[in-house]
Design an enzyme around this catalytic site. Structure first.
Site, PDB file in Angstrom:
ATOM      1  N   SER A  61       0.871  -1.188   0.000  1.00  0.00           N
ATOM      2  CA  SER A  61       0.000   0.000   0.000  1.00  0.00           C
ATOM      3  C   SER A  61       0.898   1.225   0.000  1.00  0.00           C
ATOM      4  O   SER A  61       2.094   1.133   0.326  1.00  0.00           O
ATOM      5  CB  SER A  61      -0.841  -0.024   1.284  1.00  0.00           C
ATOM      6  OG  SER A  61      -1.388   1.245   1.561  1.00  0.00           O
TER       7      SER A  61
ATOM      8  N   TYR B  74      -2.166  -1.456  10.637  1.00  0.00           N
ATOM      9  CA  TYR B  74      -2.175  -1.613   9.175  1.00  0.00           C
ATOM     10  C   TYR B  74      -0.902  -1.024   8.547  1.00  0.00           C
ATOM     11  O   TYR B  74      -0.221  -1.681   7.758  1.00  0.00           O
ATOM     12  CB  TYR B  74      -3.422  -0.928   8.612  1.00  0.00           C
ATOM     13  CG  TYR B  74      -3.612  -1.090   7.118  1.00  0.00           C
ATOM     14  CD1 TYR B  74      -4.246  -2.211   6.600  1.00  0.00           C
ATOM     15  CD2 TYR B  74      -3.163  -0.117   6.226  1.00  0.00           C
ATOM     16  CE1 TYR B  74      -4.432  -2.349   5.225  1.00  0.00           C
ATOM     17  CE2 TYR B  74      -3.339  -0.247   4.863  1.00  0.00           C
ATOM     18  CZ  TYR B  74      -3.985  -1.367   4.361  1.00  0.00           C
ATOM     19  OH  TYR B  74      -4.170  -1.512   3.008  1.00  0.00           O
TER      20      TYR B  74
END
Ligand code: NAI
Ligand code: BGC
Length: 261
Positions: A145, A158
Site C-alpha cells: 500500500s 495496518y
C-alpha cells in the site's frame, strides 16, 4: 496481454472480492490457471472461477486462512495437485480497521499483523520453498500500500504491517535472486473496493479522499490488476525487490500542489 503467461499457474489470496478478484480475472484473461483463495465468501469465489473459465483460463476455488500455516501449505498443495506446478504467488489478502492507537488492544494489533504481514510471510516463503524444490523461476507479488511509506493515524497496525512488507519483500528478493525467483510489492493508493465501500458511500468522505489525490481520481481494481500481470510477466524479468506504487500521486505530498508551502 503477455503471451508467456498462457498456462502459467497462479495462486491469488483473498480473491473473492476487490483487488484479488480483479487480479484473478486478469490472470484468467491471460490464459493462466488460477487458484482463487477465499476465507469465507464461497459463493463469490465460485463466481470468480466461473468468470475465469468463461474468459479462457482455468480456475479452482480453495478456502484457506492465510494467517494459518497449515492452510497456506494446503493452498500451495492444491495448486500442485490441480495444475501440477506454481509460477506466481499473489499475496493479496488483507484487513484493516480504524482504531485510535491509544485505544488499540493487542488483539486488534495481532489480528491485522497476522493476516497482512504474517500471511504474506507464509505465502511468500511456502511458495519459494515449493519453487526451489521444483526448480521454478517464479514471481512472488505482495499487495502492499502507499502506507508502506505513508504514516496513517488510527491505522497503526495496518501501516506497520505494510511497512514490514517492504523489508519482507526486499529481504526475500535479495535472498532468492540467485535462484531466479523475483519478489515485488504493489503499492496502491485509494482504490474502489469493498475495503473502502463505507468511506466512498458518503460523498463528503469520498470528496475528502479525492482532495488527497493529485490526479483527482479514485483508482479502479483493473488498474492494479494490470500491474500484477506485468510483474508476473517476462516484461518484468529483471525487476525484483521493488514496490510499484499506483496511487494517482497520493504519496507526493498533495498539500504542496499548486505551489503551496
Ligand atoms: P477487500 O476487503 O475486498 O479484499 C480483502 C480480501 O481478503 C477479502 O476478500 C477478504 O475476505 C480476504 N481475507 C481477509 N482475511 C483473510 C484471511 N485471513 N485469509 C484469506 N483471505 C482473507 O479489499 P481490497 O481493497 O481488495 O484489499 C485487498 C488488498 O489490497 C489488501 O491487502 C489491502 O490492504 C490492499 N490495499 C487496498 C487498497 C484499496 O484502496 N482498496 C489500497 C492499498 C492496498
Ligand atoms: C487502504 C485504503 C486507503 C488507501 C489510501 C489503502 O492501503 O486500504 O482504505 O484508501 O490505502 O489511504
Amino acid at each position: 496481454m503477455y503471451k508467456e503467461l498462457q498456462d502459467k499457474v497462479a495462486i491469488v489470496t483473498g480473491a473473492a472480492s476487490g483487488l484479488g478478484k480483479a487480479i484473478a480475472l486478469r490472470f484468467g484473461k491471460e490464459g493462466m490457471k488460477v487458484v482463487v483463495n477465499y476465507l469465507s465468501k464461497e459463493k463469490e469465489a465460485a463466481e470468480v472461477v466461473k468468470e475465469i473459465q468463461n474468459s479462457g483460463g482455468e480456475g479452482i476455488a480453495v478456502q484457506a486462512d492465510v494467517s494459518k500455516e497449515e492452510d497456506v501449505e494446503r493452498l500451495i498443495s492444491s495448486a500442485h495437485q490441480e495444475f501440477g506446478t506454481l509460477d506466481v504467488m499473489m499475496n493479496n489478502a488483507g484487513v484493516q480497521k480504524e482504531i485510535p492507537s491509544h485505544e488499540m488492544t493487542l488483539e486488534d494489533w495481532n489480528k491485522v499483523i497476522a493476516v497482512n504481514l504474517s500471511g504474506t510471510f507464509l505465502g511468500s516463503t511456502k511458495a519459494i520453498a515449493y519453487m526451489l524444490d521444483n526448480g521454478i523461476k517464479g514471481s512472488i507479488i505482495n499487495m502492499s500500500s502507499v502506507h508502506e511509506i505513508v504514516p496513517w493515524p488510527h491505522f497503526v497496525h495496518y501501516a506497520s504491517s505494510k511497512g514490514g512488507m517492504k523489508m519482507l519483500t526486499q529481504t526475500l528478493a535479495l535472498e532468492y535472486a540467485p535462484h531466479g525467483i523475483r519478489v515485488n510489492n504493489i503499492g496502491p493508493g485509494a482504490i474502489n473496493t469493498p475495503i473502502n465501500a463505507e468511506k466512498f458511500s458518503d460523498p463528503k468522505t469520498k470528496e475528502d479522499v479525492l482532495s488527497m489525490i493529485p490526479m483527482k481520481e479514485i483508482g479502479e481494481p483493473e488498474q492494479i490488476a494490470s500491474i500484477a500481470a506485468f510483474l508476473a510477466s517476462n516484461e518484468a524479468s529483471y525487476v525484483t525487490g521493488i514496490t510499484l506504487f499506483a496511487d494517482g500521486g497520493m504519496k507526493l505530498y498533495p498539500a504542496f500542489q499548486a505551489g503551496r508551502g
